[in-house]
Motif scaffolding. Sequence first.
Motif, PDB file in Angstrom:
ATOM      1  N   PHE A 240     133.453-118.091  80.222  1.00 11.14           N
ATOM      2  CA  PHE A 240     132.124-118.277  79.624  1.00 11.14           C
ATOM      3  C   PHE A 240     131.791-117.133  78.667  1.00 11.14           C
ATOM      4  N   VAL A 241     132.100-115.913  79.063  1.00 13.95           N
ATOM      5  CA  VAL A 241     131.841-114.763  78.187  1.00 13.95           C
ATOM      6  C   VAL A 241     132.607-114.897  76.881  1.00 13.95           C
ATOM      7  N   VAL A 242     133.875-115.325  76.965  1.00 16.12           N
ATOM      8  CA  VAL A 242     134.691-115.501  75.762  1.00 16.12           C
ATOM      9  C   VAL A 242     134.093-116.583  74.855  1.00 16.12           C
ATOM     10  N   ILE A 243     133.641-117.691  75.473  1.00 18.04           N
ATOM     11  CA  ILE A 243     133.018-118.774  74.695  1.00 18.04           C
ATOM     12  C   ILE A 243     131.787-118.269  73.963  1.00 18.04           C
ATOM     13  N   GLU A 244     130.957-117.492  74.663  1.00 18.97           N
ATOM     14  CA  GLU A 244     129.722-117.003  74.049  1.00 18.97           C
ATOM     15  C   GLU A 244     130.023-116.028  72.912  1.00 18.97           C
ATOM     16  N   MET A 245     131.054-115.227  73.057  1.00 14.96           N
ATOM     17  CA  MET A 245     131.399-114.256  72.012  1.00 14.96           C
ATOM     18  C   MET A 245     131.938-114.940  70.758  1.00 14.96           C
ATOM     19  N   ARG A 246     132.541-116.110  70.934  1.00 21.29           N
ATOM     20  CA  ARG A 246     133.144-116.807  69.800  1.00 21.29           C
ATOM     21  C   ARG A 246     132.256-117.908  69.230  1.00 21.29           C
ATOM     22  N   SER A 247     131.212-118.296  69.947  1.00 22.74           N
ATOM     23  CA  SER A 247     130.386-119.416  69.529  1.00 22.74           C
ATOM     24  C   SER A 247     129.454-119.012  68.385  1.00 22.74           C
ATOM     25  N   ALA A 248     129.263-119.936  67.450  1.00 18.41           N
ATOM     26  CA  ALA A 248     128.307-119.708  66.359  1.00 18.41           C
ATOM     27  C   ALA A 248     126.876-119.956  66.821  1.00 18.41           C
ATOM     28  N   HIS A 249     126.703-120.594  67.971  1.00 15.98           N
ATOM     29  CA  HIS A 249     125.376-120.913  68.507  1.00 15.98           C
ATOM     30  C   HIS A 249     125.392-120.721  70.026  1.00 15.98           C
ATOM     31  N   PRO A 250     125.589-119.487  70.487  1.00 17.55           N
ATOM     32  CA  PRO A 250     125.754-119.242  71.925  1.00 17.55           C
ATOM     33  C   PRO A 250     124.459-119.443  72.711  1.00 17.55           C
ATOM     34  N   VAL A 252     123.865-117.609  75.321  1.00 15.02           N
ATOM     35  CA  VAL A 252     123.529-116.218  75.611  1.00 15.02           C
ATOM     36  C   VAL A 252     124.083-115.355  74.485  1.00 15.02           C
ATOM     37  N   PRO A 253     123.290-115.036  73.468  1.00 13.86           N
ATOM     38  CA  PRO A 253     123.787-114.220  72.359  1.00 13.86           C
ATOM     39  C   PRO A 253     124.270-112.851  72.841  1.00 13.86           C
ATOM     40  N   PRO A 254     125.546-112.526  72.642  1.00 18.74           N
ATOM     41  CA  PRO A 254     126.044-111.219  73.099  1.00 18.74           C
ATOM     42  C   PRO A 254     125.289-110.045  72.499  1.00 18.74           C
ATOM     43  N   SER A 255     124.701-110.237  71.317  1.00 16.41           N
ATOM     44  CA  SER A 255     123.989-109.146  70.660  1.00 16.41           C
ATOM     45  C   SER A 255     122.817-108.630  71.491  1.00 16.41           C
ATOM     46  N   LEU A 256     122.251-109.487  72.371  1.00 16.92           N
ATOM     47  CA  LEU A 256     121.139-109.046  73.206  1.00 16.92           C
ATOM     48  C   LEU A 256     121.527-107.848  74.062  1.00 16.92           C
ATOM     49  N   PHE A 257     122.773-107.841  74.518  1.00 16.91           N
ATOM     50  CA  PHE A 257     123.214-106.792  75.428  1.00 16.91           C
ATOM     51  C   PHE A 257     123.611-105.519  74.694  1.00 16.91           C
ATOM     52  N   GLY A 258     123.427-105.508  73.377  1.00 16.60           N
ATOM     53  CA  GLY A 258     123.566-104.268  72.634  1.00 16.60           C
ATOM     54  C   GLY A 258     122.416-103.322  72.914  1.00 16.60           C
ATOM     55  N   SER A 259     121.329-103.847  73.489  1.00 17.14           N
ATOM     56  CA  SER A 259     120.190-103.020  73.881  1.00 17.14           C
ATOM     57  C   SER A 259     120.409-102.492  75.293  1.00 17.14           C
ATOM     58  N   ARG A 260     120.386-101.167  75.431  1.00 18.40           N
ATOM     59  CA  ARG A 260     120.556-100.551  76.753  1.00 18.40           C
ATOM     60  C   ARG A 260     119.453-100.981  77.707  1.00 18.40           C
ATOM     61  N   VAL A 261     118.207-101.055  77.206  1.00 14.91           N
ATOM     62  CA  VAL A 261     117.087-101.422  78.057  1.00 14.91           C
ATOM     63  C   VAL A 261     117.225-102.866  78.542  1.00 14.91           C
ATOM     64  N   PHE A 262     117.623-103.767  77.635  1.00 13.83           N
ATOM     65  CA  PHE A 262     117.789-105.168  78.022  1.00 13.83           C
ATOM     66  C   PHE A 262     118.874-105.306  79.092  1.00 13.83           C
ATOM     67  N   THR A 263     119.999-104.633  78.896  1.00 10.26           N
ATOM     68  CA  THR A 263     121.089-104.694  79.872  1.00 10.26           C
ATOM     69  C   THR A 263     120.645-104.127  81.214  1.00 10.26           C
ATOM     70  N   ALA A 264     119.983-102.966  81.179  1.00  8.47           N
ATOM     71  CA  ALA A 264     119.528-102.347  82.419  1.00  8.47           C
ATOM     72  C   ALA A 264     118.518-103.230  83.145  1.00  8.47           C
ATOM     73  N   ALA A 265     117.578-103.808  82.393  1.00 10.15           N
ATOM     74  CA  ALA A 265     116.562-104.659  83.014  1.00 10.15           C
ATOM     75  C   ALA A 265     117.186-105.868  83.697  1.00 10.15           C
ATOM     76  N   GLY A 388     111.936-115.407  73.158  1.00  8.42           N
ATOM     77  CA  GLY A 388     112.156-116.624  73.933  1.00  8.42           C
ATOM     78  C   GLY A 388     113.522-116.661  74.584  1.00  8.42           C
ATOM     79  N   ILE A 389     114.568-116.396  73.813  1.00  8.29           N
ATOM     80  CA  ILE A 389     115.919-116.450  74.367  1.00  8.29           C
ATOM     81  C   ILE A 389     116.143-115.294  75.334  1.00  8.29           C
ATOM     82  N   ALA A 390     115.555-114.113  75.057  1.00  7.32           N
ATOM     83  CA  ALA A 390     115.718-112.969  75.952  1.00  7.32           C
ATOM     84  C   ALA A 390     115.109-113.244  77.319  1.00  7.32           C
ATOM     85  N   SER A 391     113.897-113.802  77.338  1.00  2.00           N
ATOM     86  CA  SER A 391     113.255-114.110  78.615  1.00  2.00           C
ATOM     87  C   SER A 391     113.970-115.258  79.314  1.00  2.00           C
TER      88      SER A 391
END
Length: 486
Positions: A240-250, A252-265, A388-391
């Motif tokens: 699933f992680v690989v699919i999301e990283m390669r998808s043009a319309h994931p 769960v956008p992997p870019s969200l987890f570029g935020s330390r606070v979002f990942t920690a939360a 919206g997608i983050a929540s």
Amino acid sequence: MSDIELPRLQSATGRWIVLATILGSSVASLDATVVNIALPRIGESLHTDVAGLQWTLNGYTLTLASFILLGGSLGDRLGRRKVFVWGIVAFAFASVLCGAATSIEMLVAARVLQGVAGAMLTPGSLALISSSIDQRDQGAAIGLWSGFGGLAGALGPFLGGWLIEVAGWRSIFFLNVPLTVVVVLVALKHVPESRDPKAATRLDVPGACVVALALGALTFGLIDTMPLLVVSGILLLAVFVVIEMRSAHPLVPPSLFGSRVFTAANLVTFAVYAALGGVFFFLVLQLQLVAGYTPLMSGVATVPVTLIMLVLSAPAGRWAQVHGPHIPMTAGPLLAAAGLLLLLRVGPETVYLTDVLPGVLVFGLGLSVLVAPLTGAVLGAVPSSEAGIASGVNNAVARTAQLLAVAALPGLAGVSDGLGDPAAFGDGFVTAISICIGLLVTGAVLAAVLLRPARHAPTLDNVDCLLQCAVTGPAVAPPHETHDEK
């Protein structure tokens, strides 16, 4: 973007829109909380063991967690009102099947369908308000949605416990039918249709299917103690992680987890909501099977948790907006863990005022300190356009944590066959709650280490109004674009 003037909250149409969204979200949240209270009666009626009760909860949570993000995407693309109504109708149909179930297998299958329906209607609730109410009144409208949702959460255990005693466990499912009829009629007559013109033209169906298979394999493996299935589920999550990283319309956008606070939360969310899933599964069973409480008494016993959250969540959220989420997200889980330590006293001949209420009050206080700042941290960690997608991701993480906790804890506590032996179940209760205490402490440590004491103020002006006082999962925020009418 359309120039169509949206109704004000004070207008008749505005009130009808808010009513439809409140009733729609309340049907799903009430069902989720009341089913826990009915578990002992369901087990007795359908002659099932603990595994059957685990699947009664997890059949719903599995499909809800797997498809809730897809449900939000469907609404943005096909029409929010349309998908919301589809979800309500499907939920009513599945509720009838639940109430008519003659075997645990039939009940679980109906609960799976309920979860799919819930994934369609849950994201649409706030989205309909944000797309159908004049922007000047959206904060007030969402505040009404949140407040009445919290009130429904407080009344649900009382109403559900009373219904179970008076009319049997099947009545809690049949009750959904008249409520859903009202929601459908109001939505079709008064709620305008809306879409997001920027929504992806394709849906991430492969991602949704793979994550559903992964969670299904993990759930089966944990409930039936099948290591091979657990390993398969973990491998599928990697796919699933690989699919999301390669998808043009994931999903769960992997870019969200570029935020330390979002990942920690989200790490804190996983630990804390896993504990909540275990607590509410075991506590209600302990009160009825070991302490001898009726369904009504066991339901009322936990009402103070919701009442405290209803009163204190908004002030806690406002404090975190000014001072940052570090302190409340560290202190909240520790307070909740202290409450669970007090609840370890629940057993035979339990006295509510001395053995149950103190623990429930401290536990509820801990959740009140934690939940609103946690939501604020998630929303504040991303641009407002991605709220919206983050929540939605945060909600899915919470549901997944509860799913896996309910699947794993009975086996770890040694109560897989303990319904007929109160003494054995009581011993397992102590083990399970002790594990939940460990999960809460883990959540506090994660918050203390990963969330530095800095200000991470949410970027949404109406973030306080997004906080619905529920322990089943964080609210899914509305989309940022609010006037995309078609």
